[in-house]
Design an enzyme around this catalytic site. Structure first.
Site, PDB file in Angstrom:
ATOM      1  N   PHE A   6      -5.973  21.151 -24.426  1.00 17.15           N
ATOM      2  CA  PHE A   6      -6.578  19.880 -24.805  1.00 17.15           C
ATOM      3  C   PHE A   6      -7.991  19.823 -24.210  1.00 17.15           C
ATOM      4  CE2 PHE A   6      -7.177  15.261 -24.002  1.00 17.15           C
ATOM      5  CZ  PHE A   6      -7.315  14.904 -25.314  1.00 17.15           C
ATOM      6  N   ASP A   7      -8.876  18.972 -24.752  1.00 15.78           N
ATOM      7  CA  ASP A   7     -10.289  19.024 -24.325  1.00 15.78           C
ATOM      8  C   ASP A   7     -10.500  18.752 -22.834  1.00 15.78           C
ATOM      9  OD1 ASP A   7      -9.728  16.351 -24.751  1.00 15.78           O
ATOM     10  OD2 ASP A   7     -11.591  15.882 -25.778  1.00 15.78           O
ATOM     11  N   TYR A  40       0.836  -1.212   0.000  1.00 16.35           N
ATOM     12  CA  TYR A  40       0.000   0.000   0.000  1.00 16.35           C
ATOM     13  C   TYR A  40       0.865   1.254   0.000  1.00 16.35           C
ATOM     14  CZ  TYR A  40      -3.777   3.211   0.999  1.00 16.35           C
ATOM     15  OH  TYR A  40      -4.675   4.233   0.907  1.00 16.35           O
ATOM     16  N   ALA A  67       2.221  15.301 -22.389  1.00 23.56           N
ATOM     17  CA  ALA A  67       1.874  13.923 -22.767  1.00 23.56           C
ATOM     18  C   ALA A  67       2.800  13.377 -23.855  1.00 23.56           C
ATOM     19  CB  ALA A  67       0.424  13.857 -23.237  1.00 23.56           C
ATOM     20  N   ASP A  76       2.057  20.691 -20.278  1.00 31.22           N
ATOM     21  CA  ASP A  76       1.153  19.558 -20.434  1.00 31.22           C
ATOM     22  C   ASP A  76       1.882  18.626 -21.405  1.00 31.22           C
ATOM     23  OD1 ASP A  76      -0.844  17.755 -20.950  1.00 31.22           O
ATOM     24  OD2 ASP A  76      -2.301  19.207 -21.696  1.00 31.22           O
ATOM     25  N   HIS A  81     -18.969  15.221 -26.826  1.00 31.52           N
ATOM     26  CA  HIS A  81     -18.669  14.297 -27.923  1.00 31.52           C
ATOM     27  C   HIS A  81     -18.602  12.842 -27.469  1.00 31.52           C
ATOM     28  CE1 HIS A  81     -14.992  15.765 -26.080  1.00 31.52           C
ATOM     29  NE2 HIS A  81     -14.395  14.655 -26.430  1.00 31.52           N
ATOM     30  N   LYS A  93       0.341   8.174 -23.307  1.00 30.44           N
ATOM     31  CA  LYS A  93       0.911   8.548 -24.611  1.00 30.44           C
ATOM     32  C   LYS A  93       2.395   8.138 -24.618  1.00 30.44           C
ATOM     33  CE  LYS A  93      -3.120  10.718 -24.406  1.00 30.44           C
ATOM     34  NZ  LYS A  93      -3.279  12.000 -23.821  1.00 30.44           N
TER      35      LYS A  93
HETATM   36  C1  LIG Z   1      -4.460  12.779 -23.265  1.00 31.09           C
HETATM   37  C2  LIG Z   1      -4.161  14.122 -22.857  1.00 31.09           C
HETATM   38  C3  LIG Z   1      -4.612  14.641 -21.648  1.00 31.09           C
HETATM   39  C4  LIG Z   1      -5.523  13.871 -20.716  1.00 31.09           C
HETATM   40  O1  LIG Z   1      -4.974  12.693 -20.288  1.00 31.09           O
HETATM   41  P1  LIG Z   1      -5.817  11.346 -20.018  1.00 31.09           P
HETATM   42  O2  LIG Z   1      -4.764  10.363 -19.656  1.00 31.09           O
HETATM   43  O3  LIG Z   1      -6.551  11.010 -21.271  1.00 31.09           O
HETATM   44  O4  LIG Z   1      -6.754  11.619 -18.900  1.00 31.09           O
HETATM   45  C5  LIG Z   1      -4.240  15.927 -21.323  1.00 31.09           C
HETATM   46  N1  LIG Z   1      -3.500  16.669 -22.145  1.00 31.09           N
HETATM   47  C6  LIG Z   1      -3.055  16.205 -23.324  1.00 31.09           C
HETATM   48  C7  LIG Z   1      -2.221  17.068 -24.192  1.00 31.09           C
HETATM   49  C8  LIG Z   1      -3.376  14.922 -23.728  1.00 31.09           C
HETATM   50  O5  LIG Z   1      -2.963  14.475 -24.912  1.00 31.09           O
END
Ligand SMILES: *Cc1c(COP(=O)(O)O)cnc(C)c1O
Length: 458
Positions: free
Chosen positions: A123-124, A71, A216, A214, A449, A257
């Site tokens: 990002f969305d 844990y 990813a 951000d 969406h 990613k």
């Molecule tokens: C995928 C992504 C996110 C969100 O991450 P999740 O793992 O899908 O929750 C945030 N910002 C960017 C640029 C992304 O590509």
């Protein structure tokens, strides 16, 4: 056209099946013309997302067996922490179950109502997390980044004048942080230059604003810097990555990613005080700080993936592989965002199907056509995902770009698969005037969406 050469061979296979045209027709109707609602088993080539869809290596799979499921204080956490420190240079990390959980924890801690968060393009899930807290997400990408035809090596760059205008309009106290999405997912997977990262960091330092990445697709961004930014042509990827992160106060990463895993995320940062605040919320929402909503084995696979993604032969294959699909479409005069980004090829739908207005979701109509035609799943990044209502007039504001994204999972599909996809797009383009617009039958209040139900306009 040169086929990309895979720097790996196949040890395990997963069968995929193309169901009949008739069955596809039935399924897309039952899904309310929303490809998110299709059963994945009924899809032949799934280009919905590169998120969590990577094939892990044998070394990562072996790491799963070495998961320490204690844990608190599992060894995989320390491995991940050392890895992130080594690669990104940050001292403090908070694992989360995926990227949006990291966003939620970071923004819930930093933002108040009516605050403003500038980025190149949010990002969305980032935008949704900001707006859910009653704050504003401001996109400040350079104008070139909004024009799908203009060739520019770093179309993900943030326009410093736009940033300065936002800063002047709202003032320092309303801007808790500035972000940069690397690569710029919603703007076509376009990279941000080192110079731009440095300039944004400088702006933030001068005005005492927090600056987060951000990140990813940080490795894909680093590879583009190496290929396109003169000063870095001979620099090792690992060094480029280290420099990119050195300019920011911290980052959040969707590990689904570039960390080459199927689930995971994290926040990493320099400041201990902010770390402590975030940690409290992490415990409430995700779990104890050494696992943060993940199993020990997931942390191990993530640590191993973070190193694998930095290998130059992998990155070279990855970028060429995506460009291979893009170049097949360009050769057939299909309008795509250029230059081709790192993780996806984006079809410019306003040019591809000019007869359907954005109010009738032409991007979504193209995703429906791709499934009907060939069992391919792509995703709309346009009016269904991003249109917003003007709160004063009640009128819809449509995004400048109406795109369909063909997203390439990492290490999953062969060049033949990509050729099949290109043939399907070309076949649709020959009968594009027959495509029908869509209208909404149901929409949820945000991220519509994912669950919207639509109907074809006859
Ligand atoms: C995928 C992504 C996110 C969100 O991450 P999740 O793992 O899908 O929750 C945030 N910002 C960017 C640029 C992304 O590509």
């Amino acid at each position: 056209m040169k086929r990309p050469l895979e720097p790996f061979r196949i040890k395990v296979v997963e069968p995929v099946k193309l169901v009949s045209r008739q069955e596809r027709e039935k399924l897309i109707r039952a899904a309310g013309f929303n490809i998110f609602k299709l059963p994945a088993e009924k899809i032949f080539i799934d280009l919905l997302t590169d998120s969590g869809t990577s094939a892990m290596s044998d070394y990562q799979w072996a790491g799963l067996m070495q998961g320490d499921e204690s844990y608190a204080g599992c060894r995989n956490f320390f491995h991940l922490k050392e890895t992130i420190h080594d690669i990104m240079g940050y001292d403090y990390i908070l694992p989360t179950h995926q990227g949006r959980a990291a966003e939620n924890i970071l923004f819930s801690t930093l933002l108040s109502k009516n605050d403003v968060v500038p980025s190149n393009i949010h990002f969305d899930t980032t935008r949704a997390n900001i707006e859910y807290l009653g704050a504003r997400a401001e996109d400040c990408v350079i104008e070139e980044g909004l024009n799908s035809e203009l060739k520019h090596p770093f179309k993900g760059n943030l326009d410093l004048q736009k940033l300065n205008q936002v800063y002047k309009r709202y003032g320092k106290n309303k801007i808790p942080l500035v972000c940069l999405t690397i690569t710029n997912n919603s703007g076509g997977g376009q990279p941000v230059s080192m110079e731009n990262i440095r300039q944004v960091a400088e702006f933030c330092r001068r005005n005492r604003l927090l600056f987060f990445l951000d990140a990813a697709r940080f490795a894909e961004n680093a590879y583009f810097i190496k290929m396109r930014e003169k000063a870095y042509g001979k620099t090792k990827i690992k060094q480029i990555v280290k420099e990119m992160f050195s300019y920011a106060d911290g980052c959040w990463v969707s590990a689904k990613k570039d960390a080459l895993v199927n689930i995971g995320g994290f926040i990493a940062l320099k400041d201990e005080k902010l770390f402590q605040k975030l940690q409290n919320l992490l415990i409430l929402r995700e779990g104890f700080p050494t696992y943060g909503g993940l199993a020990g084995r997931d942390l191990e696979a993530m640590a191993r993936g973070l190193y694998e993604v930095l290998e130059e032969d992998y990155l070279s294959y990855r970028i060429q592989h995506t460009a291979y699909l893009g170049n097949l479409l360009i050769a057939a005069q299909i309008p795509v965002v250029q230059p081709i980004g790192g993780h996806a090829v984006y079809i410019d739908v306003k040019k591809f199907i000019p007869q359907i207005p954005q109010s009738q979701f032409p991007g979504q109509a193209l995703t429906v056509a791709l499934y009907r035609q060939a069992g391919i799943r792509a995703v709309e990044i346009g009016s269904l995902m991003f249109a917003t209502k003007n709160p004063k007039t009640g009128r819809w504001i449509y995004p400048k770009l109406e795109l369909v994204r063909l997203t390439i999972p990492r290490r999953v599909y062969s060049a033949s698969h990509l050729e099949y996809v290109a043939e399907a797009v070309i076949a649709i383009s020959k009968k594009r005037e027959q495509l029908k617009g869509l209208k909404l039958v149901y929409e949820p209040p945000f991220l519509r969406h994912f669950t919207a139900v639509l109907k074809e306009i006859e």
